[in-house]
Design a protein around this motif. Structure first.
Motif, PDB file in Angstrom:
ATOM      1  N   ALA A 117       0.833  -1.205   0.000  1.00 30.96           N
ATOM      2  CA  ALA A 117       0.000   0.000   0.000  1.00 30.96           C
ATOM      3  C   ALA A 117       0.867   1.255   0.000  1.00 30.96           C
ATOM      4  O   ALA A 117       0.534   2.250  -0.657  1.00 30.96           O
ATOM      5  CB  ALA A 117      -0.925  -0.013   1.219  1.00 30.96           C
ATOM      6  N   SER A 118       1.990   1.221   0.728  1.00 29.02           N
ATOM      7  CA  SER A 118       2.906   2.373   0.729  1.00 29.02           C
ATOM      8  C   SER A 118       3.490   2.598  -0.665  1.00 29.02           C
ATOM      9  O   SER A 118       3.576   3.745  -1.137  1.00 29.02           O
ATOM     10  CB  SER A 118       4.030   2.138   1.738  1.00 29.02           C
ATOM     11  N   ALA A 119       3.872   1.512  -1.335  1.00 28.04           N
ATOM     12  CA  ALA A 119       4.421   1.642  -2.689  1.00 28.04           C
ATOM     13  C   ALA A 119       3.370   2.183  -3.647  1.00 28.04           C
ATOM     14  O   ALA A 119       3.659   3.062  -4.483  1.00 28.04           O
ATOM     15  CB  ALA A 119       4.936   0.286  -3.173  1.00 28.04           C
ATOM     16  N   LEU A 120       2.133   1.689  -3.531  1.00 27.92           N
ATOM     17  CA  LEU A 120       1.064   2.184  -4.391  1.00 27.92           C
ATOM     18  C   LEU A 120       0.740   3.646  -4.098  1.00 27.92           C
ATOM     19  O   LEU A 120       0.384   4.405  -5.000  1.00 27.92           O
ATOM     20  CB  LEU A 120      -0.192   1.323  -4.209  1.00 27.92           C
ATOM     21  N   ALA A 121       0.874   4.042  -2.831  1.00 21.53           N
ATOM     22  CA  ALA A 121       0.634   5.443  -2.475  1.00 21.53           C
ATOM     23  C   ALA A 121       1.635   6.356  -3.174  1.00 21.53           C
ATOM     24  O   ALA A 121       1.281   7.441  -3.658  1.00 21.53           O
ATOM     25  CB  ALA A 121       0.709   5.621  -0.961  1.00 21.53           C
ATOM     26  N   VAL A 122       2.892   5.928  -3.237  1.00 23.02           N
ATOM     27  CA  VAL A 122       3.912   6.723  -3.945  1.00 23.02           C
ATOM     28  C   VAL A 122       3.583   6.805  -5.432  1.00 23.02           C
ATOM     29  O   VAL A 122       3.681   7.874  -6.056  1.00 23.02           O
ATOM     30  CB  VAL A 122       5.308   6.121  -3.727  1.00 23.02           C
ATOM     31  N   LEU A 123       3.178   5.684  -6.030  1.00 18.63           N
ATOM     32  CA  LEU A 123       2.831   5.676  -7.454  1.00 18.63           C
ATOM     33  C   LEU A 123       1.637   6.579  -7.740  1.00 18.63           C
ATOM     34  O   LEU A 123       1.613   7.311  -8.738  1.00 18.63           O
ATOM     35  CB  LEU A 123       2.532   4.249  -7.905  1.00 18.63           C
ATOM     36  N   ILE A 124       0.636   6.545  -6.857  1.00 22.63           N
ATOM     37  CA  ILE A 124      -0.529   7.415  -7.036  1.00 22.63           C
ATOM     38  C   ILE A 124      -0.128   8.871  -6.894  1.00 22.63           C
ATOM     39  O   ILE A 124      -0.619   9.744  -7.631  1.00 22.63           O
ATOM     40  CB  ILE A 124      -1.636   7.041  -6.032  1.00 22.63           C
ATOM     41  N   ALA A 125       0.779   9.176  -5.959  1.00 24.63           N
ATOM     42  CA  ALA A 125       1.256  10.545  -5.796  1.00 24.63           C
ATOM     43  C   ALA A 125       1.953  11.033  -7.073  1.00 24.63           C
ATOM     44  O   ALA A 125       1.728  12.163  -7.528  1.00 24.63           O
ATOM     45  CB  ALA A 125       2.204  10.634  -4.603  1.00 24.63           C
ATOM     46  N   VAL A 126       2.780  10.183  -7.655  1.00 20.31           N
ATOM     47  CA  VAL A 126       3.452  10.545  -8.916  1.00 20.31           C
ATOM     48  C   VAL A 126       2.428  10.792 -10.010  1.00 20.31           C
ATOM     49  O   VAL A 126       2.522  11.773 -10.767  1.00 20.31           O
ATOM     50  CB  VAL A 126       4.440   9.435  -9.324  1.00 20.31           C
ATOM     51  N   TYR A 127       1.443   9.915 -10.102  1.00 22.69           N
ATOM     52  CA  TYR A 127       0.392  10.093 -11.109  1.00 22.69           C
ATOM     53  C   TYR A 127      -0.352  11.415 -10.905  1.00 22.69           C
ATOM     54  O   TYR A 127      -0.640  12.139 -11.876  1.00 22.69           O
ATOM     55  CB  TYR A 127      -0.593   8.920 -11.037  1.00 22.69           C
ATOM     56  N   LEU A 128      -0.682  11.727  -9.668  1.00 26.26           N
ATOM     57  CA  LEU A 128      -1.409  12.959  -9.388  1.00 26.26           C
ATOM     58  C   LEU A 128      -0.571  14.194  -9.716  1.00 26.26           C
ATOM     59  O   LEU A 128      -1.099  15.192 -10.234  1.00 26.26           O
ATOM     60  CB  LEU A 128      -1.834  12.984  -7.914  1.00 26.26           C
ATOM     61  N   PHE A 129       0.723  14.147  -9.441  1.00 22.39           N
ATOM     62  CA  PHE A 129       1.584  15.272  -9.784  1.00 22.39           C
ATOM     63  C   PHE A 129       1.664  15.460 -11.301  1.00 22.39           C
ATOM     64  O   PHE A 129       1.640  16.595 -11.805  1.00 22.39           O
ATOM     65  CB  PHE A 129       2.989  15.073  -9.205  1.00 22.39           C
ATOM     66  N   VAL A 130       1.764  14.348 -12.027  1.00 25.46           N
ATOM     67  CA  VAL A 130       1.780  14.435 -13.501  1.00 25.46           C
ATOM     68  C   VAL A 130       0.459  14.997 -14.012  1.00 25.46           C
ATOM     69  O   VAL A 130       0.425  15.858 -14.906  1.00 25.46           O
ATOM     70  CB  VAL A 130       2.061  13.049 -14.113  1.00 25.46           C
ATOM     71  N   ASP A 131      -0.643  14.548 -13.429  1.00 23.95           N
ATOM     72  CA  ASP A 131      -1.957  15.054 -13.820  1.00 23.95           C
ATOM     73  C   ASP A 131      -2.082  16.546 -13.525  1.00 23.95           C
ATOM     74  O   ASP A 131      -2.683  17.303 -14.304  1.00 23.95           O
ATOM     75  CB  ASP A 131      -3.045  14.277 -13.084  1.00 23.95           C
ATOM     76  N   ALA A 132      -1.516  16.991 -12.410  1.00 23.63           N
ATOM     77  CA  ALA A 132      -1.553  18.415 -12.062  1.00 23.63           C
ATOM     78  C   ALA A 132      -0.765  19.244 -13.074  1.00 23.63           C
ATOM     79  O   ALA A 132      -1.225  20.308 -13.519  1.00 23.63           O
ATOM     80  CB  ALA A 132      -1.000  18.624 -10.654  1.00 23.63           C
ATOM     81  N   VAL A 133       0.417  18.765 -13.440  1.00 25.11           N
ATOM     82  CA  VAL A 133       1.230  19.490 -14.430  1.00 25.11           C
ATOM     83  C   VAL A 133       0.486  19.593 -15.755  1.00 25.11           C
ATOM     84  O   VAL A 133       0.456  20.664 -16.396  1.00 25.11           O
ATOM     85  CB  VAL A 133       2.592  18.791 -14.615  1.00 25.11           C
ATOM     86  N   LEU A 134      -0.122  18.501 -16.187  1.00 27.86           N
ATOM     87  CA  LEU A 134      -0.870  18.522 -17.444  1.00 27.86           C
ATOM     88  C   LEU A 134      -2.072  19.457 -17.362  1.00 27.86           C
ATOM     89  O   LEU A 134      -2.374  20.175 -18.340  1.00 27.86           O
ATOM     90  CB  LEU A 134      -1.337  17.102 -17.788  1.00 27.86           C
ATOM     91  N   SER A 135      -2.737  19.493 -16.222  1.00 28.23           N
ATOM     92  CA  SER A 135      -3.899  20.376 -16.063  1.00 28.23           C
ATOM     93  C   SER A 135      -3.486  21.844 -16.091  1.00 28.23           C
ATOM     94  O   SER A 135      -4.132  22.675 -16.759  1.00 28.23           O
ATOM     95  CB  SER A 135      -4.624  20.066 -14.750  1.00 28.23           C
ATOM     96  N   PHE A 136      -2.416  22.186 -15.382  1.00 27.77           N
ATOM     97  CA  PHE A 136      -1.932  23.567 -15.399  1.00 27.77           C
ATOM     98  C   PHE A 136      -1.440  23.970 -16.790  1.00 27.77           C
ATOM     99  O   PHE A 136      -1.670  25.104 -17.242  1.00 27.77           O
ATOM    100  CB  PHE A 136      -0.825  23.759 -14.364  1.00 27.77           C
ATOM    101  N   THR A 137      -0.777  23.048 -17.462  1.00 30.49           N
ATOM    102  CA  THR A 137      -0.315  23.333 -18.830  1.00 30.49           C
ATOM    103  C   THR A 137      -1.501  23.590 -19.751  1.00 30.49           C
ATOM    104  O   THR A 137      -1.483  24.519 -20.564  1.00 30.49           O
ATOM    105  CB  THR A 137       0.511  22.149 -19.371  1.00 30.49           C
TER     106      THR A 137
END
Length: 209
Positions: free
Chosen positions: A115-135
């Motif tokens: 679950a900790s590893a998946l939490a890190v992966l989800i965090a990375v995904y959310l950061f990428v999604d945020a960058v794409l949304s702001f762009t």
């Protein structure tokens, strides 16, 4: 040159068209009715799973972790089989298969760590999604409303920070993972209910027509 059909031919043409519509209509109606029924069933299933994730997030988080672990394990076995069949001397192929099997087993045997590893992966995904949304927000024309893109970027950033902050804590990661999956399933169920409602309106409209 204007061509006209004789009266008997015109009658035959319109009667043939009418028969064709009568033949095709029941199949179309049956398709929409079946779509409504199955979509509502799927929506109810997603709703129940989403409620489990919301009210029992830790349990749901561990369940997701174990599921992903088994998925990686069997994916590793399949990768090893493909490597054996196609490239038996490929060191990278065997290494990839071994890593998938080991990581999958670790996630199954220790779902909290998974679950900790998946939490890190989800965090990375959310950061990428945020960058794409702001762009997207900054590249849209001024006439287009940018508020939704900016809001989506802000929400993704906040959620990414939360997941990353609690990733070192296995219990908190499992709780966040289950809650996140539960809320997603809940929104999916609402979307499916709306789709079934729209298809139901089509069926009713065609029956009236």
């Amino acid at each position: 040159m204007l061509l006209t059909l004789p009266d008997d031919m015109s009658y035959f043409y319109f009667e043939t068209k009418k028969i064709t519509i009568m033949i095709n209509y029941p199949e179309r109606k049956e398709f929409y009715q079946s779509y409504v029924v199955h979509t509502k069933r799927l929506a109810i299933a997603f709703l129940l799973l989403g409620l489990v994730g919301i009210f029992l997030p830790a349990f749901w988080g561990m369940t997701v972790s174990v599921f992903v672990g088994w998925l990686l394990f069997f994916l590793g076995l399949y990768t090893g089989f493909v490597t054996y069949k196609l490239q038996p001397k490929s060191v990278l192929g065997w290494l990839k298969a071994l890593l998938l099997v080991v990581v999958g087993l670790l996630m199954v045997l220790n779902p909290f760590a998974g679950a900790s590893a998946l939490a890190v992966l989800i965090a990375v995904y959310l950061f990428v999604d945020a960058v794409l949304s702001f762009t997207l927000a900054f590249t849209l024309k001024p006439a287009v409303n940018k508020a939704w893109a900016v809001l989506n970027g802000l929400i993704s950033t906040i959620l990414g920070v939360i997941f990353l902050a609690y990733a070192p804590n296995p219990l908190a990661s499992s709780w966040l993972l289950g809650l996140y999956v539960g809320i997603n399933l809940l929104f999916d169920s609402l979307m499916l209910f709306q789709l079934s409602k729209g298809a139901d309106k089509i069926v009713v409209g065609e029956m009236i027509a």
